[in-house]
Motif scaffolding. Structure first.
Motif, mmCIF file in Angstrom:
data_model
loop_
_atom_site.group_PDB
_atom_site.id
_atom_site.type_symbol
_atom_site.label_atom_id
_atom_site.label_comp_id
_atom_site.label_asym_id
_atom_site.label_seq_id
_atom_site.Cartn_x
_atom_site.Cartn_y
_atom_site.Cartn_z
ATOM 1 N N ALA A 43 2.481 12.139 -9.591
ATOM 2 C CA ALA A 43 1.805 13.437 -9.552
ATOM 3 C C ALA A 43 2.815 14.581 -9.525
ATOM 4 N N ALA A 44 3.894 14.409 -8.772
ATOM 5 C CA ALA A 44 4.879 15.489 -8.604
ATOM 6 C C ALA A 44 5.938 15.514 -9.700
ATOM 7 N N ASN A 45 6.241 14.364 -10.280
ATOM 8 C CA ASN A 45 7.382 14.255 -11.192
ATOM 9 C C ASN A 45 7.071 13.375 -12.400
ATOM 10 N N ALA A 46 5.920 13.542 -12.995
ATOM 11 C CA ALA A 46 5.481 12.669 -14.093
ATOM 12 C C ALA A 46 6.537 12.530 -15.190
ATOM 13 N N GLU A 47 7.135 13.644 -15.593
ATOM 14 C CA GLU A 47 8.115 13.601 -16.687
ATOM 15 C C GLU A 47 9.384 12.850 -16.312
ATOM 16 N N ARG A 48 9.691 12.788 -15.031
ATOM 17 C CA ARG A 48 10.905 12.091 -14.592
ATOM 18 C C ARG A 48 10.731 10.585 -14.517
ATOM 19 N N VAL A 49 9.492 10.123 -14.410
ATOM 20 C CA VAL A 49 9.265 8.687 -14.229
ATOM 21 C C VAL A 49 8.528 8.030 -15.391
ATOM 22 N N GLU A 50 8.106 8.805 -16.375
ATOM 23 C CA GLU A 50 7.284 8.249 -17.452
ATOM 24 C C GLU A 50 7.989 7.187 -18.287
ATOM 25 N N ASN A 51 9.301 7.203 -18.347
ATOM 26 C CA ASN A 51 10.029 6.236 -19.182
ATOM 27 C C ASN A 51 10.450 4.970 -18.443
ATOM 28 N N TYR A 52 10.108 4.876 -17.168
ATOM 29 C CA TYR A 52 10.439 3.675 -16.400
ATOM 30 C C TYR A 52 9.262 2.707 -16.436
ATOM 31 N N ASP A 53 9.557 1.428 -16.677
ATOM 32 C CA ASP A 53 8.464 0.461 -16.621
ATOM 33 C C ASP A 53 8.058 0.249 -15.167
ATOM 34 N N ALA A 54 6.943 -0.417 -14.957
ATOM 35 C CA ALA A 54 6.363 -0.559 -13.621
ATOM 36 C C ALA A 54 7.320 -1.223 -12.634
ATOM 37 N N GLU A 55 8.046 -2.252 -13.078
ATOM 38 C CA GLU A 55 8.948 -2.963 -12.165
ATOM 39 C C GLU A 55 10.149 -2.100 -11.770
ATOM 40 N N VAL A 56 10.688 -1.364 -12.717
ATOM 41 C CA VAL A 56 11.823 -0.482 -12.415
ATOM 42 C C VAL A 56 11.381 0.615 -11.449
ATOM 43 N N LEU A 57 10.234 1.209 -11.727
ATOM 44 C CA LEU A 57 9.727 2.264 -10.852
ATOM 45 C C LEU A 57 9.448 1.713 -9.456
ATOM 46 N N ILE B 83 6.949 10.027 3.958
ATOM 47 C CA ILE B 83 7.765 9.151 3.108
ATOM 48 C C ILE B 83 7.538 9.492 1.641
ATOM 49 N N ALA B 84 6.290 9.725 1.264
ATOM 50 C CA ALA B 84 5.971 10.085 -0.118
ATOM 51 C C ALA B 84 6.607 11.418 -0.502
ATOM 52 N N ALA B 85 6.576 12.377 0.406
ATOM 53 C CA ALA B 85 7.191 13.685 0.126
ATOM 54 C C ALA B 85 8.700 13.545 -0.026
ATOM 55 N N ILE C 64 11.086 3.057 -6.030
ATOM 56 C CA ILE C 64 10.259 3.507 -4.918
ATOM 57 C C ILE C 64 10.618 2.757 -3.643
ATOM 58 N N LYS C 65 10.921 1.469 -3.752
ATOM 59 C CA LYS C 65 11.373 0.726 -2.569
ATOM 60 C C LYS C 65 12.650 1.349 -2.012
ATOM 61 N N THR C 66 13.546 1.760 -2.908
ATOM 62 C CA THR C 66 14.768 2.442 -2.486
ATOM 63 C C THR C 66 14.433 3.750 -1.778
ATOM 64 N N GLN D 181 0.838 -1.201 0.000
ATOM 65 C CA GLN D 181 0.000 0.000 0.000
ATOM 66 C C GLN D 181 0.873 1.251 0.000
ATOM 67 N N LEU D 182 1.903 1.231 0.807
ATOM 68 C CA LEU D 182 2.811 2.371 0.881
ATOM 69 C C LEU D 182 3.493 2.583 -0.465
ATOM 70 N N ASN D 183 3.940 1.492 -1.087
ATOM 71 C CA ASN D 183 4.575 1.589 -2.395
ATOM 72 C C ASN D 183 3.622 2.220 -3.406
ATOM 73 N N ALA D 184 2.358 1.806 -3.395
ATOM 74 C CA ALA D 184 1.359 2.359 -4.325
ATOM 75 C C ALA D 184 1.120 3.842 -4.050
ATOM 76 N N LEU D 185 1.040 4.211 -2.768
ATOM 77 C CA LEU D 185 0.830 5.605 -2.411
ATOM 78 C C LEU D 185 2.007 6.471 -2.853
ATOM 79 N N VAL D 186 3.214 5.990 -2.610
ATOM 80 C CA VAL D 186 4.407 6.738 -2.999
ATOM 81 C C VAL D 186 4.482 6.848 -4.520
ATOM 82 N N ALA D 187 4.176 5.768 -5.220
ATOM 83 C CA ALA D 187 4.188 5.799 -6.692
ATOM 84 C C ALA D 187 3.215 6.848 -7.210
ATOM 85 N N GLU D 188 2.041 6.907 -6.614
ATOM 86 C CA GLU D 188 1.042 7.898 -7.014
ATOM 87 C C GLU D 188 1.560 9.315 -6.765
#
Length: 119
Positions: free
Chosen positions: A17-31, A53-55, A35-37, A6-13
């Protein structure tokens, strides 16, 4: 938030929202790995609330994954006179623009991808 999925999903969201252009080229597993890191790094600064944590993760994606190693940032994050979450939010008041720029220049991709050979 005890459930890491749940935390991973919240952080991903939050990161999308904050950095769409920075993460758009990463596939779901890489992202998810990135996020775990970010979660682990936020927790290393004693952040426990999901929104904190999300911030923290959003700043990692916006500035640098190792922004917390910049000396002025590190000083604020380790200031024992304030609770951890308060320290994090104080970064934006107590760390000057030059230090943020230095943190950005020190960007270390290996924080995200430790198994990649360094250049």
């Amino acid at each position: 938030m005890a459930d890491d999925e749940q935390l991973n999903a919240l952080v991903a969201e939050a990161v999308r929202a904050a950095n769409a252009e920075r993460v758009e080229n990463y596939d779901a597993e890489v992202l998810k790995s990135m996020i775990k890191t970010a979660i682990a790094r936020a927790r290393s600064h004693d952040l426990t609330k999901a929104e904190d944590i999300a911030a923290f993760a959003a700043v990692m994606f916006e500035v640098a994954p190792n922004f917390d190693e910049q000396p002025d940032v590190k000083l604020v994050l380790s200031d024992p006179t304030f609770p951890p979450a308060e320290r994090f939010y104080q970064l934006f008041e107590r760390v000057n623009d030059e230090s943020w720029a230095e943190a950005e220049k020190r960007y270390d991709e290996l924080v995200w991808f430790p198994s990649r050979p360094s250049a």
